[in-house]
Design a protein around this motif. Sequence first.
Motif, PDB file in Angstrom:
ATOM      1  N   GLY A  35       0.859  -1.178   0.000  1.00 46.23           N
ATOM      2  CA  GLY A  35       0.000   0.000   0.000  1.00 46.23           C
ATOM      3  C   GLY A  35       0.895   1.227   0.000  1.00 46.23           C
ATOM      4  N   ASP A  36       0.290   2.389   0.203  1.00 48.82           N
ATOM      5  CA  ASP A  36       1.100   3.612   0.148  1.00 48.82           C
ATOM      6  C   ASP A  36       1.716   3.951   1.505  1.00 48.82           C
ATOM      7  OD1 ASP A  36      -0.811   5.026   1.689  1.00 48.82           O
ATOM      8  OD2 ASP A  36      -1.892   5.671  -0.111  1.00 48.82           O
ATOM      9  N   ASP A  37       2.571   4.971   1.502  1.00 51.61           N
ATOM     10  CA  ASP A  37       3.303   5.367   2.709  1.00 51.61           C
ATOM     11  C   ASP A  37       2.381   5.754   3.859  1.00 51.61           C
ATOM     12  OD1 ASP A  37       5.974   5.003   1.900  1.00 51.61           O
ATOM     13  OD2 ASP A  37       5.990   6.927   0.863  1.00 51.61           O
ATOM     14  N   ASP A  38       1.308   6.480   3.557  1.00 56.49           N
ATOM     15  CA  ASP A  38       0.396   6.912   4.624  1.00 56.49           C
ATOM     16  C   ASP A  38      -0.249   5.724   5.321  1.00 56.49           C
ATOM     17  OD1 ASP A  38       0.936   9.594   4.260  1.00 56.49           O
ATOM     18  OD2 ASP A  38      -0.706   9.887   2.836  1.00 56.49           O
ATOM     19  N   ALA A  40       1.016   2.671   5.420  1.00 57.40           N
ATOM     20  CA  ALA A  40       2.091   1.921   6.084  1.00 57.40           C
ATOM     21  C   ALA A  40       2.368   2.470   7.482  1.00 57.40           C
ATOM     22  CB  ALA A  40       3.365   1.958   5.239  1.00 57.40           C
ATOM     23  N   LYS A  41       2.216   3.779   7.646  1.00 60.15           N
ATOM     24  CA  LYS A  41       2.506   4.419   8.934  1.00 60.15           C
ATOM     25  C   LYS A  41       1.505   4.038  10.018  1.00 60.15           C
ATOM     26  CE  LYS A  41       4.980   8.183   6.827  1.00 60.15           C
ATOM     27  NZ  LYS A  41       4.907   9.544   6.314  1.00 60.15           N
ATOM     28  N   GLN A  42       0.440   3.337   9.654  1.00 61.33           N
ATOM     29  CA  GLN A  42      -0.528   2.867  10.639  1.00 61.33           C
ATOM     30  C   GLN A  42      -0.039   1.609  11.363  1.00 61.33           C
ATOM     31  OE1 GLN A  42      -4.304   2.209   8.727  1.00 61.33           O
ATOM     32  NE2 GLN A  42      -4.265   4.193   7.697  1.00 61.33           N
ATOM     33  N   PHE A  43       1.062   1.022  10.874  1.00 61.61           N
ATOM     34  CA  PHE A  43       1.553  -0.246  11.405  1.00 61.61           C
ATOM     35  C   PHE A  43       2.969  -0.106  11.954  1.00 61.61           C
ATOM     36  CE2 PHE A  43      -1.527  -1.152   8.113  1.00 61.61           C
ATOM     37  CZ  PHE A  43      -2.379  -2.027   8.748  1.00 61.61           C
ATOM     38  N   THR A  44       3.292  -0.972  12.894  1.00 61.56           N
ATOM     39  CA  THR A  44       4.646  -1.101  13.426  1.00 61.56           C
ATOM     40  C   THR A  44       4.970  -2.587  13.413  1.00 61.56           C
ATOM     41  OG1 THR A  44       4.298   0.798  14.864  1.00 61.56           O
ATOM     42  CG2 THR A  44       6.142  -0.628  15.417  1.00 61.56           C
ATOM     43  N   ARG A  63       8.011  -0.040   5.306  1.00 64.77           N
ATOM     44  CA  ARG A  63       8.069   0.862   4.170  1.00 64.77           C
ATOM     45  C   ARG A  63       7.035   0.408   3.151  1.00 64.77           C
ATOM     46  NH1 ARG A  63      13.439   3.210   4.412  1.00 64.77           N
ATOM     47  NH2 ARG A  63      13.125   4.144   2.381  1.00 64.77           N
ATOM     48  N   SER A  64       6.548   1.326   2.364  1.00 66.27           N
ATOM     49  CA  SER A  64       5.583   1.012   1.317  1.00 66.27           C
ATOM     50  C   SER A  64       6.236   0.169   0.240  1.00 66.27           C
ATOM     51  CB  SER A  64       5.047   2.309   0.701  1.00 66.27           C
ATOM     52  OG  SER A  64       4.314   2.029  -0.466  1.00 66.27           O
ATOM     53  N   ILE A  65       5.445  -0.690  -0.372  1.00 70.64           N
ATOM     54  CA  ILE A  65       5.920  -1.496  -1.497  1.00 70.64           C
ATOM     55  C   ILE A  65       6.315  -0.591  -2.675  1.00 70.64           C
ATOM     56  CG2 ILE A  65       3.677  -1.873  -2.610  1.00 70.64           C
ATOM     57  CD1 ILE A  65       6.158  -4.661  -2.035  1.00 70.64           C
ATOM     58  N   VAL A  72      15.154   0.444   0.250  1.00 70.30           N
ATOM     59  CA  VAL A  72      15.048   0.127   1.673  1.00 70.30           C
ATOM     60  C   VAL A  72      16.362  -0.481   2.150  1.00 70.30           C
ATOM     61  CG1 VAL A  72      13.791  -1.168   3.439  1.00 70.30           C
ATOM     62  CG2 VAL A  72      12.554  -0.211   1.483  1.00 70.30           C
ATOM     63  N   ARG A  73      16.901  -1.414   1.395  1.00 69.19           N
ATOM     64  CA  ARG A  73      18.172  -2.054   1.761  1.00 69.19           C
ATOM     65  C   ARG A  73      19.291  -1.020   1.854  1.00 69.19           C
ATOM     66  NH1 ARG A  73      20.694  -5.348  -2.699  1.00 69.19           N
ATOM     67  NH2 ARG A  73      21.472  -3.282  -3.161  1.00 69.19           N
ATOM     68  N   ASP A  74      19.390  -0.164   0.857  1.00 70.90           N
ATOM     69  CA  ASP A  74      20.468   0.830   0.832  1.00 70.90           C
ATOM     70  C   ASP A  74      20.359   1.828   1.978  1.00 70.90           C
ATOM     71  OD1 ASP A  74      21.456  -0.467  -1.379  1.00 70.90           O
ATOM     72  OD2 ASP A  74      20.814   1.062  -2.817  1.00 70.90           O
ATOM     73  N   SER A  75      19.153   2.070   2.472  1.00 72.90           N
ATOM     74  CA  SER A  75      18.985   2.972   3.620  1.00 72.90           C
ATOM     75  C   SER A  75      19.210   2.234   4.941  1.00 72.90           C
ATOM     76  CB  SER A  75      17.599   3.611   3.606  1.00 72.90           C
ATOM     77  OG  SER A  75      16.604   2.651   3.868  1.00 72.90           O
ATOM     78  N   GLN A  76      19.419   0.911   4.870  1.00 71.84           N
ATOM     79  CA  GLN A  76      19.674   0.054   6.032  1.00 71.84           C
ATOM     80  C   GLN A  76      18.543   0.154   7.059  1.00 71.84           C
ATOM     81  OE1 GLN A  76      23.701   0.618   7.461  1.00 71.84           O
ATOM     82  NE2 GLN A  76      24.480   0.727   5.375  1.00 71.84           N
ATOM     83  N   ASP A  77      17.310   0.240   6.555  1.00 71.03           N
ATOM     84  CA  ASP A  77      16.123   0.382   7.399  1.00 71.03           C
ATOM     85  C   ASP A  77      15.537  -0.991   7.709  1.00 71.03           C
ATOM     86  OD1 ASP A  77      13.984   1.367   8.789  1.00 71.03           O
ATOM     87  OD2 ASP A  77      12.960   2.227   7.059  1.00 71.03           O
ATOM     88  N   GLY A  78      16.252  -1.771   8.522  1.00 75.03           N
ATOM     89  CA  GLY A  78      15.797  -3.108   8.871  1.00 75.03           C
ATOM     90  C   GLY A  78      16.777  -3.776   9.817  1.00 75.03           C
ATOM     91  N   LEU A  79      16.548  -5.045  10.072  1.00 74.28           N
ATOM     92  CA  LEU A  79      17.395  -5.842  10.959  1.00 74.28           C
ATOM     93  C   LEU A  79      18.630  -6.281  10.176  1.00 74.28           C
ATOM     94  CD1 LEU A  79      17.803  -7.423  13.636  1.00 74.28           C
ATOM     95  CD2 LEU A  79      16.495  -9.281  12.586  1.00 74.28           C
ATOM     96  N   ILE A  80      19.786  -5.756  10.566  1.00 70.94           N
ATOM     97  CA  ILE A  80      21.044  -6.080   9.894  1.00 70.94           C
ATOM     98  C   ILE A  80      21.842  -7.020  10.792  1.00 70.94           C
ATOM     99  CG2 ILE A  80      23.223  -5.176   9.013  1.00 70.94           C
ATOM    100  CD1 ILE A  80      21.681  -2.617   8.290  1.00 70.94           C
TER     101      ILE A  80
END
Length: 109
Positions: A35-38, A40-44, A63-65, A72-80
Motif C-alpha cells: 500500500g502507500d506510505d500513509d 504503512a505508517k498505521q503499522f509497526t 516501508r511502502s511497497i 530500503v536495503r540501501d537505507s539500512q532500514d531493517g534488521l542487519i
Amino acid sequence: MLTIFNCFGRQFCLHFEAFHIGTAPVYMAFLRFMGDDDEAKQFTYSLEVGGGGRKLTWQGIPRSIRNSHQKVRDSQDGLIIQRNLALFFSGGNRQELKLKVAGRIWKEH
C-alpha cells in the motif's frame, strides 16, 4: 527470500537478503507494506533473530511497497545481521546458515 503475510486484512512482504556494507558481508531482514506510505505508517513491526543465549531485535514502521527493496536495503532500514553473528546464531560448526527470523506486526491507534 520473500515471504508474503496477511495481517489485519492487509498484505506485508518480509524480505531477507545477503549483501555487503563496504566489504563486510551482512544479512538484512525488513518488512514492506502493500500500500502507500500513509497507510504503512498505521503499522509497526518487530523482527528478531537469536541463538546461543543472545538475540538481536529491530522495530520499525514498514516501508511502502512503492519504495523499491533496493532503496530500503540501501537505507539500512531493517534488521542487519553481520555474517559472523549470523553464523553464531546458526549454532553448530558455524559453516551453515540456519537462522529463524521471528516477528510481529501491530496496528497503531
